[in-house]
Design a protein around this motif. Sequence first.
Motif, PDB file in Angstrom:
ATOM      1  N   SER A 183      26.202  49.807  49.738  1.00 54.57           N
ATOM      2  CA  SER A 183      26.171  51.203  49.306  1.00 54.57           C
ATOM      3  C   SER A 183      26.542  51.372  47.839  1.00 54.57           C
ATOM      4  O   SER A 183      26.336  52.433  47.268  1.00 54.57           O
ATOM      5  CB  SER A 183      27.129  52.041  50.155  1.00 54.57           C
ATOM      6  N   TYR A 184      27.098  50.353  47.262  1.00 52.16           N
ATOM      7  CA  TYR A 184      27.633  50.442  45.901  1.00 52.16           C
ATOM      8  C   TYR A 184      26.682  49.819  44.896  1.00 52.16           C
ATOM      9  O   TYR A 184      26.217  48.695  45.081  1.00 52.16           O
ATOM     10  CB  TYR A 184      29.000  49.776  45.831  1.00 52.16           C
ATOM     11  N   ASP A 185      26.415  50.555  43.851  1.00 53.91           N
ATOM     12  CA  ASP A 185      25.466  50.113  42.838  1.00 53.91           C
ATOM     13  C   ASP A 185      26.134  49.447  41.637  1.00 53.91           C
ATOM     14  O   ASP A 185      25.459  48.732  40.882  1.00 53.91           O
ATOM     15  CB  ASP A 185      24.658  51.314  42.331  1.00 53.91           C
ATOM     16  N   TYR A 186      27.409  49.716  41.469  1.00 52.71           N
ATOM     17  CA  TYR A 186      28.097  49.245  40.268  1.00 52.71           C
ATOM     18  C   TYR A 186      29.376  48.523  40.684  1.00 52.71           C
ATOM     19  O   TYR A 186      30.101  48.992  41.568  1.00 52.71           O
ATOM     20  CB  TYR A 186      28.436  50.428  39.346  1.00 52.71           C
ATOM     21  N   TRP A 187      29.628  47.421  39.989  1.00 54.03           N
ATOM     22  CA  TRP A 187      30.758  46.570  40.351  1.00 54.03           C
ATOM     23  C   TRP A 187      31.544  46.164  39.113  1.00 54.03           C
ATOM     24  O   TRP A 187      30.963  45.937  38.042  1.00 54.03           O
ATOM     25  CB  TRP A 187      30.265  45.307  41.063  1.00 54.03           C
ATOM     26  N   GLY A 188      32.861  46.057  39.300  1.00 62.82           N
ATOM     27  CA  GLY A 188      33.699  45.511  38.262  1.00 62.82           C
ATOM     28  C   GLY A 188      33.627  43.991  38.259  1.00 62.82           C
ATOM     29  O   GLY A 188      32.964  43.381  39.100  1.00 62.82           O
ATOM     30  N   GLN A 189      34.345  43.400  37.316  1.00 62.45           N
ATOM     31  CA  GLN A 189      34.246  41.959  37.104  1.00 62.45           C
ATOM     32  C   GLN A 189      35.102  41.150  38.071  1.00 62.45           C
ATOM     33  O   GLN A 189      34.954  39.928  38.158  1.00 62.45           O
ATOM     34  CB  GLN A 189      34.650  41.607  35.654  1.00 62.45           C
ATOM     35  N   GLY A 190      35.986  41.817  38.797  1.00 59.91           N
ATOM     36  CA  GLY A 190      36.857  41.110  39.730  1.00 59.91           C
ATOM     37  C   GLY A 190      38.193  40.775  39.099  1.00 59.91           C
ATOM     38  O   GLY A 190      38.270  40.470  37.891  1.00 59.91           O
ATOM     39  N   THR A 191      39.232  40.829  39.918  1.00 56.26           N
ATOM     40  CA  THR A 191      40.596  40.546  39.469  1.00 56.26           C
ATOM     41  C   THR A 191      41.286  39.699  40.523  1.00 56.26           C
ATOM     42  O   THR A 191      41.277  40.058  41.705  1.00 56.26           O
ATOM     43  CB  THR A 191      41.387  41.852  39.273  1.00 56.26           C
ATOM     44  N   GLN A 192      41.893  38.621  40.102  1.00 55.53           N
ATOM     45  CA  GLN A 192      42.554  37.721  41.049  1.00 55.53           C
ATOM     46  C   GLN A 192      43.917  38.276  41.448  1.00 55.53           C
ATOM     47  O   GLN A 192      44.725  38.671  40.593  1.00 55.53           O
ATOM     48  CB  GLN A 192      42.727  36.338  40.437  1.00 55.53           C
ATOM     49  N   VAL A 193      44.152  38.281  42.748  1.00 57.85           N
ATOM     50  CA  VAL A 193      45.469  38.596  43.308  1.00 57.85           C
ATOM     51  C   VAL A 193      45.892  37.395  44.150  1.00 57.85           C
ATOM     52  O   VAL A 193      45.159  36.969  45.046  1.00 57.85           O
ATOM     53  CB  VAL A 193      45.426  39.869  44.178  1.00 57.85           C
ATOM     54  N   THR A 194      47.042  36.848  43.827  1.00 56.62           N
ATOM     55  CA  THR A 194      47.552  35.693  44.561  1.00 56.62           C
ATOM     56  C   THR A 194      48.942  36.007  45.081  1.00 56.62           C
ATOM     57  O   THR A 194      49.834  36.367  44.299  1.00 56.62           O
ATOM     58  CB  THR A 194      47.602  34.446  43.673  1.00 56.62           C
ATOM     59  N   VAL A 195      49.099  35.865  46.394  1.00 58.32           N
ATOM     60  CA  VAL A 195      50.396  36.112  47.020  1.00 58.32           C
ATOM     61  C   VAL A 195      50.965  34.755  47.409  1.00 58.32           C
ATOM     62  O   VAL A 195      50.371  34.023  48.203  1.00 58.32           O
ATOM     63  CB  VAL A 195      50.272  37.012  48.253  1.00 58.32           C
ATOM     64  N   SER A 196      52.080  34.416  46.822  1.00 57.75           N
ATOM     65  CA  SER A 196      52.662  33.092  47.040  1.00 57.75           C
ATOM     66  C   SER A 196      53.676  33.146  48.167  1.00 57.75           C
ATOM     67  O   SER A 196      54.494  34.062  48.258  1.00 57.75           O
ATOM     68  CB  SER A 196      53.335  32.602  45.756  1.00 57.75           C
ATOM     69  N   SER A 197      53.627  32.125  48.999  1.00 52.05           N
ATOM     70  CA  SER A 197      54.554  32.050  50.144  1.00 52.05           C
ATOM     71  C   SER A 197      55.734  31.145  49.844  1.00 52.05           C
ATOM     72  O   SER A 197      55.790  30.504  48.802  1.00 52.05           O
ATOM     73  CB  SER A 197      53.808  31.540  51.375  1.00 52.05           C
TER      74      SER A 197
END
Length: 122
Positions: free
Chosen positions: A108-122
């Motif tokens: 449904s989405y025509d436009y996208w951002g470049q992406g951002t990394q999220v890392t959750v460390s255990s």
Amino acid sequence: QVQLVQSGGGLVPVGGSLGVSCVASGFTFRPDFGWFRQAPGKEREFVAAITSSDGTWYGDPAKGRFTIARDNAKNTVYLHMNRLNPEDTGVYYCAAQRGGSSLTSIGSYDYWGQGTQVTVSS
């Protein structure tokens, strides 16, 4: 030229909080925004969405922990994430659509951002 530029994300310990943001430019209409994420080896999945009239929807992993918001004066959409766990690790994408289509569907989405990394460390 339509653009979605993301910022934020990073490394956070289990149980921590983190925010990502997305600045939109070049739109001639007020879009609906969505946040999606993609973990390594997995398909991209819906996280949250907010409509042009500030209606919000959340995917199951986000309910009760994440908050989506928008600032129309700044053309920015935010995703604030609480009580993060390792399963929240992935690349987070903001997306925009004109409206009137499913908020939870990638197509449904025509436009996208470049992406951002999220890392959750255990």
